[in-house]
Enzyme design. Structure first.
Site, PDB file in Angstrom:
ATOM      1  N   SER A 102       0.818  -1.199   0.000  1.00  0.00           N
ATOM      2  CA  SER A 102       0.000   0.000   0.000  1.00  0.00           C
ATOM      3  C   SER A 102       0.858   1.258   0.000  1.00  0.00           C
ATOM      4  O   SER A 102       1.973   1.269   0.527  1.00  0.00           O
ATOM      5  CB  SER A 102      -0.921   0.010   1.229  1.00  0.00           C
ATOM      6  OG  SER A 102      -0.161  -0.001   2.419  1.00  0.00           O
ATOM      7  N   GLN A 104       1.799   4.523   1.654  1.00  0.00           N
ATOM      8  CA  GLN A 104       1.690   4.747   3.098  1.00  0.00           C
ATOM      9  C   GLN A 104       2.577   5.883   3.564  1.00  0.00           C
ATOM     10  O   GLN A 104       3.515   6.300   2.884  1.00  0.00           O
ATOM     11  CB  GLN A 104       2.036   3.469   3.852  1.00  0.00           C
ATOM     12  CG  GLN A 104       3.365   2.866   3.503  1.00  0.00           C
ATOM     13  CD  GLN A 104       3.516   1.438   4.014  1.00  0.00           C
ATOM     14  OE1 GLN A 104       4.233   1.196   4.975  1.00  0.00           O
ATOM     15  NE2 GLN A 104       2.847   0.489   3.354  1.00  0.00           N
ATOM     16  N   HIS A 106       4.417   7.103   7.388  1.00  0.00           N
ATOM     17  CA  HIS A 106       4.700   6.793   8.784  1.00  0.00           C
ATOM     18  C   HIS A 106       4.773   8.097   9.568  1.00  0.00           C
ATOM     19  O   HIS A 106       5.410   9.055   9.118  1.00  0.00           O
ATOM     20  CB  HIS A 106       6.023   6.030   8.916  1.00  0.00           C
ATOM     21  CG  HIS A 106       6.080   4.791   8.089  1.00  0.00           C
ATOM     22  ND1 HIS A 106       5.095   3.827   8.108  1.00  0.00           N
ATOM     23  CD2 HIS A 106       6.992   4.349   7.191  1.00  0.00           C
ATOM     24  CE1 HIS A 106       5.411   2.853   7.278  1.00  0.00           C
ATOM     25  NE2 HIS A 106       6.556   3.149   6.705  1.00  0.00           N
ATOM     26  N   LYS A 139       8.892   5.760  12.238  1.00  0.00           N
ATOM     27  CA  LYS A 139       9.352   4.623  11.441  1.00  0.00           C
ATOM     28  C   LYS A 139      10.111   5.081  10.189  1.00  0.00           C
ATOM     29  O   LYS A 139       9.752   4.729   9.065  1.00  0.00           O
ATOM     30  CB  LYS A 139       8.157   3.741  11.053  1.00  0.00           C
ATOM     31  CG  LYS A 139       8.536   2.361  10.508  1.00  0.00           C
ATOM     32  CD  LYS A 139       7.281   1.628  10.061  1.00  0.00           C
ATOM     33  CE  LYS A 139       7.613   0.304   9.391  1.00  0.00           C
ATOM     34  NZ  LYS A 139       6.425  -0.330   8.787  1.00  0.00           N
ATOM     35  N   GLU A 141      13.017   4.756   7.473  1.00  0.00           N
ATOM     36  CA  GLU A 141      13.513   3.502   6.908  1.00  0.00           C
ATOM     37  C   GLU A 141      14.643   3.754   5.912  1.00  0.00           C
ATOM     38  O   GLU A 141      14.675   4.781   5.237  1.00  0.00           O
ATOM     39  CB  GLU A 141      12.388   2.775   6.135  1.00  0.00           C
ATOM     40  CG  GLU A 141      11.130   2.525   6.925  1.00  0.00           C
ATOM     41  CD  GLU A 141       9.986   2.038   6.050  1.00  0.00           C
ATOM     42  OE1 GLU A 141       8.971   1.622   6.622  1.00  0.00           O
ATOM     43  OE2 GLU A 141      10.092   2.096   4.802  1.00  0.00           O
ATOM     44  N   HIS A 265       5.055   6.898   0.438  1.00  0.00           N
ATOM     45  CA  HIS A 265       5.912   6.002  -0.330  1.00  0.00           C
ATOM     46  C   HIS A 265       5.203   4.663  -0.510  1.00  0.00           C
ATOM     47  O   HIS A 265       4.208   4.368   0.160  1.00  0.00           O
ATOM     48  CB  HIS A 265       7.251   5.784   0.381  1.00  0.00           C
ATOM     49  CG  HIS A 265       7.122   5.133   1.725  1.00  0.00           C
ATOM     50  ND1 HIS A 265       6.844   5.843   2.873  1.00  0.00           N
ATOM     51  CD2 HIS A 265       7.208   3.837   2.123  1.00  0.00           C
ATOM     52  CE1 HIS A 265       6.782   5.029   3.913  1.00  0.00           C
ATOM     53  NE2 HIS A 265       6.995   3.795   3.472  1.00  0.00           N
ATOM     54  N   ARG A 284      -2.366   4.576   5.653  1.00  0.00           N
ATOM     55  CA  ARG A 284      -2.447   4.173   4.249  1.00  0.00           C
ATOM     56  C   ARG A 284      -3.035   5.263   3.364  1.00  0.00           C
ATOM     57  O   ARG A 284      -3.907   6.020   3.789  1.00  0.00           O
ATOM     58  CB  ARG A 284      -3.244   2.878   4.127  1.00  0.00           C
ATOM     59  CG  ARG A 284      -2.563   1.705   4.838  1.00  0.00           C
ATOM     60  CD  ARG A 284      -3.383   0.428   4.788  1.00  0.00           C
ATOM     61  NE  ARG A 284      -2.694  -0.628   5.523  1.00  0.00           N
ATOM     62  CZ  ARG A 284      -2.811  -0.815   6.838  1.00  0.00           C
ATOM     63  NH1 ARG A 284      -3.614  -0.022   7.541  1.00  0.00           N
ATOM     64  NH2 ARG A 284      -2.151  -1.777   7.439  1.00  0.00           N
ATOM     65  N   LYS A 290      -7.471  -2.135   2.829  1.00  0.00           N
ATOM     66  CA  LYS A 290      -7.509  -1.913   4.270  1.00  0.00           C
ATOM     67  C   LYS A 290      -7.977  -0.501   4.611  1.00  0.00           C
ATOM     68  O   LYS A 290      -8.141   0.364   3.754  1.00  0.00           O
ATOM     69  CB  LYS A 290      -6.121  -2.185   4.874  1.00  0.00           C
ATOM     70  CG  LYS A 290      -5.677  -3.629   4.753  1.00  0.00           C
ATOM     71  CD  LYS A 290      -4.318  -3.857   5.412  1.00  0.00           C
ATOM     72  CE  LYS A 290      -3.873  -5.303   5.307  1.00  0.00           C
ATOM     73  NZ  LYS A 290      -2.539  -5.521   5.922  1.00  0.00           N
TER      74      LYS A 290
END
Length: 399
Positions: A102, A104, A106, A139, A141, A265, A284, A290
């Site tokens: 998906s 999303q 963070h 989060k 990354e 992203h 999301r 979802k």
């Protein structure tokens, strides 16, 4: 406090998450990890996150990594890490996307703390479908490509986005495009993004159908070929417009990029290493069946353009490896290749992953361990120093 001095090397048994978007073959092919039941193998989790905690082999016995760390956090994590995070502050993964994840965002650390507390107070179960915050952490990354790795990362330049939307000329969203065109700035993008993702019913259906009609007529263009490919995975999804708003990038093996908090992203296909802060928070923005909380998503998104040529991270060559300048304190990442008796100093708890061949670790105490391709090992901070030997690549997660 438990006095923990040995052993220094703990082979790991890691959880493999079988999310439906995961490849059935890539992890097995790349790392030699068997998949006899032909399951989706989406992510290998290496760390102490409650949703997929690794186990370690400790003197012949199996133990949860989180339980081991709890014995003596100062010795295993360092007093500084314990004081700042009170846990292993990162989660290290192998991620194998057979289909798109998906789109999303963070949240930032501050946003996650507020959102988590609010949902806890409201009594929303942490595993509920409408739960936004699984933990009070951010989060950020880093992803390192093991195969060609296609992703979307950050908003395109505003002028580029509006040019693409004018090009497809979707009548159902003409008013939104005109409004953004007259306000080509962060506020204009926020309104455009929010209202586009909030489309419902017939207007949404017409908009998506017009987009796909244009894509079919221009399928020789890689961008519109991608949209058609995504439409087979997520038919009718409003997220099919996101490749027109976000930078689309394909990392080649050995290339890496960083994904900041509050930045939209999506990982589209490919296998890579991923290291992040120890969090599972996701808001999301499309390409998913979802729950989507558009209001909360928008509140946690930075509506700034990210230049395409700034996406790729270039490592610094030092101390026998490639080190990446991570702009957060939660984690660091390095990669080594074809090294013999390289001495590494341990300033935090580490996880090493053997990518190609056996890896031999030796400590001055005489302790030695060999891990095979696809295996990982946990190294506590109290180890202080060790020697590393391998004819292949070795990935190092630390903080």
């Amino acid at each position: 406090m438990t006095q923990v001095l040995s052993p220094c090397f703990f082979p790991m048994e890691n959880v493999i998450q079988d999310y439906i978007w995961g490849s059935r073959t890539s992890i097995s092919k790349l790392l030699g990890i068997n998949n006899p039941e032909n399951k989706h193998q989406a992510e290998i989790w290496m760390g102490a996150h409650a949703n997929g905690c690794s186990k370690i082999i400790n003197n012949g016995n199996t133990q949860l990594l989180s339980d081991f760390i709890a014995q003596d956090k100062d010795a295993i994590l360092t007093p500084k890490t314990n004081a700042q995070f009170a846990e292993l502050p990162y989660l290290f993964k192998v991620l194998a996307a057979g289909e798109a994840l998906s789109v999303q965002v963070h949240p930032s650390k501050a946003q996650a703390e507020v959102g988590f507390a609010k949902e806890e107070a409201a009594g929303i179960p942490r595993n509920a479908g409408n739960r936004n915050y699984k933990d009070p952490n951010h989060k950020p990354e880093l992803v390192y490509a093991l195969t060609p790795y296609q992703a979307m990362n950050g908003f395109r330049e505003f002028e580029q986005t509006i040019a693409l939307f004018k090009k497809i000329n979707v009548a159902a969203i003409g008013d939104l495009v005109d409004a953004f065109s007259s306000a080509l700035n962060s506020a204009g993008l926020e309104t455009f993004f929010s209202e586009l993702l909030s489309l419902k019913g017939e207007v949404k259906e017409c908009a998506v159908n017009e987009l796909l009609e244009y894509a079919n007529e221009n399928k020789e263009d890689p961008l519109f070929a991608l949209i058609l490919e995504l439409s087979l995975q997520h038919p009718g999804d409003i997220g099919l417009f996101t490749p027109l708003m976000l930078n689309v990038i394909t990392l080649q093996p050995g290339e890496a990029m960083f994904l900041y908090a509050c930045t939209p992203h999506a990982y589209l296909k490919g296998t890579g290493l991923e290291i992040m802060a120890n969090s599972d928070n996701v808001l999301r923005a499309g390409l998913t069946p979802k729950y989507m909380d558009v209001e909360e998503l928008v509140a946690c998104t930075k509506f700034d353009a990210i230049p395409f040529d700034s996406l790729q991270f270039t490592p610094e060559l030092k101390e026998g490896g490639e080190y990446y300048a991570i702009p957060v304190e939660d984690f660091k990442f390095a990669l080594f290749e074809s090294i013999t008796d390289l001495t590494l100093t341990v300033d935090s708890a580490e996880i090493l992953l053997a990518l190609d061949n056996d890896v031999t670790l030796t400590h001055e105490s005489g302790e030695t361990v060999v891990i095979n391709k696809g295996q990982s090992v946990f190294i506590p901070a109290y180890t202080k120093q060790y020697q590393l030997t391998s004819t292949g690549r070795v990935a190092r997660a630390f903080n």
